[in-house]
Scaffold this motif. Sequence first.
Motif, mmCIF file in Angstrom:
data_model
loop_
_atom_site.group_PDB
_atom_site.id
_atom_site.type_symbol
_atom_site.label_atom_id
_atom_site.label_comp_id
_atom_site.label_asym_id
_atom_site.label_seq_id
_atom_site.Cartn_x
_atom_site.Cartn_y
_atom_site.Cartn_z
ATOM 1 N N TYR A 11 0.842 -1.192 0.000
ATOM 2 C CA TYR A 11 0.000 0.000 0.000
ATOM 3 C C TYR A 11 0.875 1.239 0.000
ATOM 4 C CZ TYR A 11 -3.213 -3.600 1.531
ATOM 5 O OH TYR A 11 -3.944 -4.746 1.611
ATOM 6 N N ASP A 12 0.461 2.256 -0.763
ATOM 7 C CA ASP A 12 1.164 3.538 -0.773
ATOM 8 C C ASP A 12 0.625 4.398 0.357
ATOM 9 O OD1 ASP A 12 2.721 3.032 -3.078
ATOM 10 O OD2 ASP A 12 0.960 3.408 -4.330
ATOM 11 N N THR A 14 1.240 8.147 2.397
ATOM 12 C CA THR A 14 1.876 9.468 2.425
ATOM 13 C C THR A 14 1.502 10.144 3.734
ATOM 14 O OG1 THR A 14 1.738 9.654 0.025
ATOM 15 C CG2 THR A 14 2.062 11.695 1.263
ATOM 16 N N SER A 35 6.670 9.631 1.685
ATOM 17 C CA SER A 35 5.828 8.560 1.136
ATOM 18 C C SER A 35 6.582 7.242 1.203
ATOM 19 C CB SER A 35 5.465 8.853 -0.319
ATOM 20 O OG SER A 35 4.690 10.020 -0.396
ATOM 21 N N ARG A 36 5.852 6.162 1.465
ATOM 22 C CA ARG A 36 6.431 4.821 1.544
ATOM 23 C C ARG A 36 5.437 3.801 1.013
ATOM 24 N NH1 ARG A 36 10.147 7.594 2.967
ATOM 25 N NH2 ARG A 36 11.462 7.418 4.783
ATOM 26 N N ARG A 37 5.968 2.672 0.561
ATOM 27 C CA ARG A 37 5.132 1.496 0.246
ATOM 28 C C ARG A 37 5.298 0.545 1.423
ATOM 29 N NH1 ARG A 37 3.159 0.395 -4.962
ATOM 30 N NH2 ARG A 37 3.075 -1.789 -4.391
#
Length: 100
Positions: A11-12, A14, A35-37
């Motif tokens: 999932y992305d 932010t 932002s991270r996955r």
Amino acid sequence: WPVGLGGQPLYDVTVKFVPTVALLPLATSKMIKTSRRIGFKHFALVTGNDTSPGFVVENEGKEGTLSHGMYFRVNGAIVMAKGANMIPMEEMEGRLDDHA
């Protein structure tokens, strides 16, 4: 994620942070953003019929395997663990007696 069970859902996410004067008196009001996955995992040691809601409620907090056996479930998928582990009964040689 267990090998051979397909791709892990990612999932992305932010996150934005705007410092305020009350929080950081010397800070500027510049926004910080990253932002991270990410992926989530739910890991369970299953010792009963965990697909039955009644069984889950009835056995919450109890121990034991009943006659169901034992396996792991990761994100809802059954994963069979392979291998064995023997923990020594006594690390200090000579301290273990015949009654162990």
